[in-house]
Motif scaffolding. Structure first.
Motif, short mmCIF file in Angstrom:
data_model
loop_
_atom_site.label_atom_id
_atom_site.label_comp_id
_atom_site.label_asym_id
_atom_site.label_seq_id
_atom_site.Cartn_x
_atom_site.Cartn_y
_atom_site.Cartn_z
N LYS A 59 5.54 10.53 1.88
CA LYS A 59 5.15 9.18 1.29
C LYS A 59 5.06 8.13 2.29
N VAL A 60 4.29 7.18 2.29
CA VAL A 60 4.34 6.30 3.18
C VAL A 60 4.18 4.66 2.21
N ASP A 61 5.07 4.03 2.25
CA ASP A 61 5.06 2.67 1.40
C ASP A 61 5.02 1.74 2.52
N GLU A 62 3.94 0.82 2.59
CA GLU A 62 3.70 -0.14 3.50
C GLU A 62 3.84 -1.31 2.96
N HIS A 63 4.83 -2.35 3.04
CA HIS A 63 4.86 -3.64 2.56
C HIS A 63 4.43 -4.90 3.69
N ILE A 64 3.46 -5.43 3.45
CA ILE A 64 2.90 -6.45 4.07
C ILE A 64 3.08 -7.81 4.01
N LYS A 88 -1.55 -15.49 15.02
CA LYS A 88 -2.10 -16.85 15.65
C LYS A 88 -0.96 -17.60 15.39
N PRO A 89 -1.04 -19.03 16.28
CA PRO A 89 -0.14 -19.64 16.23
C PRO A 89 0.59 -20.12 14.71
N THR A 90 -0.28 -20.27 13.69
CA THR A 90 0.30 -20.69 12.47
C THR A 90 0.40 -19.22 11.32
N VAL A 91 0.32 -18.30 12.00
CA VAL A 91 0.18 -16.75 11.17
C VAL A 91 1.25 -15.87 11.62
N PHE A 92 2.07 -15.58 10.65
CA PHE A 92 2.96 -14.60 11.08
C PHE A 92 2.94 -13.35 10.21
N LEU A 93 2.93 -12.08 10.93
CA LEU A 93 2.85 -10.92 10.00
C LEU A 93 3.97 -9.99 10.04
N THR A 94 4.59 -9.51 8.98
CA THR A 94 5.59 -8.74 8.82
C THR A 94 5.14 -7.44 8.22
N ILE A 95 5.19 -5.89 8.49
CA ILE A 95 4.84 -4.77 7.84
C ILE A 95 6.32 -4.01 7.98
N ASP A 96 6.43 -3.62 6.82
CA ASP A 96 7.84 -2.71 6.71
C ASP A 96 7.17 -1.33 6.17
N LEU A 97 7.34 -0.32 6.96
CA LEU A 97 6.82 1.09 6.65
C LEU A 97 8.20 1.79 6.10
N TYR A 98 8.03 2.60 4.93
CA TYR A 98 9.18 3.26 4.38
C TYR A 98 8.41 4.87 4.37
N PHE A 99 9.38 5.70 4.53
CA PHE A 99 8.71 6.98 4.90
C PHE A 99 9.70 8.05 3.89
N SER A 100 9.28 8.92 3.06
CA SER A 100 9.99 9.64 2.15
C SER A 100 9.38 10.95 2.12
N LEU A 130 0.88 -1.25 -0.02
CA LEU A 130 -0.19 0.02 0.04
C LEU A 130 1.05 1.10 -0.04
N THR A 131 0.76 2.05 -0.76
CA THR A 131 1.28 3.37 -0.98
C THR A 131 0.37 4.51 -0.71
N ASP A 132 0.75 5.47 0.12
CA ASP A 132 -0.25 7.02 0.14
C ASP A 132 0.65 7.99 0.41
N GLU A 133 0.24 9.22 0.16
CA GLU A 133 1.08 10.47 0.43
C GLU A 133 0.03 11.21 1.36
N PHE A 134 0.69 11.81 2.27
CA PHE A 134 0.18 12.79 3.22
C PHE A 134 0.69 14.28 3.25
N LEU A 186 -6.69 -6.70 6.83
CA LEU A 186 -5.70 -5.79 6.92
C LEU A 186 -5.68 -4.53 5.86
N LYS A 187 -5.89 -5.12 4.54
CA LYS A 187 -6.26 -4.00 3.58
C LYS A 187 -7.13 -2.95 3.88
N LYS A 188 -8.28 -3.55 4.39
CA LYS A 188 -9.52 -2.59 4.61
C LYS A 188 -9.14 -1.53 5.73
N ALA A 189 -8.69 -2.26 6.79
CA ALA A 189 -8.23 -1.48 8.01
C ALA A 189 -7.27 -0.46 7.67
N HIS A 190 -6.24 -0.82 6.83
CA HIS A 190 -5.16 -0.09 6.68
C HIS A 190 -5.48 1.21 5.69
#
Length: 147
Positions: free
Chosen positions: A108-113, A89-101, A7-11, A129-133
């Protein structure tokens, strides 16, 4: 198996203010549409800070769930790159990398999920996650953007 989403957005928000909001999940949680409570459970600064998070989520729009999980926030590169990790969850692992420029006065925020686990579960989870973010980004814009 890992499923990914970008996901990418500008603020129109000062990059330091926006970065600090994402760095502290307690502040972040105030704008996140499904987070109801966020608290620090372990501060291992500067390595990471671990939070406990409570949410209210509607699966398929009508099945109410109350996830509770812990997430760690790592400051990879100050002001530019944050990483969130969570064994959701025991079988679900999440990693989110957020890049700011910054570009032309906008942040600009680039979010890699990335979600690893059962393909069906991770696909459903990424949809939530997409809907929430996207809602998070809109809430930040509505409440913090300069006019």
């Amino acid at each position: 198996m890992a499923n990914t989403l970008t996901l990418t957005d500008e603020f129109n928000i000062d990059s330091k203010l926006l970065y600090e909001l994402f760095l502290d999940l307690r502040k972040y949680g105030k704008y996140h549409p499904v987070m109801t409570d966020v608290k620090i459970v372990l501060d291992k600064s500067p390595e990471y800070i671990e939070y406990e998070i409570n949410e209210v989520v509607k699966l398929f729009g009508f099945i109410k769930m109350n996830p509770n999980y812990k997430a760690k926030v790592y400051e990879i590169e100050k002001g530019k790159h944050l990483q969130y990790t969570s064994q959701v969850k025991p079988t679900v692992f999440l990693t989110i990398d957020l890049y700011f420029s910054e570009n032309y006065g906008k942040t600009k925020v680039d979010e890699h999920i990335s979600v690893t686990g059962n393909t069906i579960i991770t696909t459903i989870f990424l949809g939530i996650l997409k809907k929430a973010h996207l809602g998070l980004f809109q809430n930040i814009k509505t409440n913090l953007q300069k006019v």
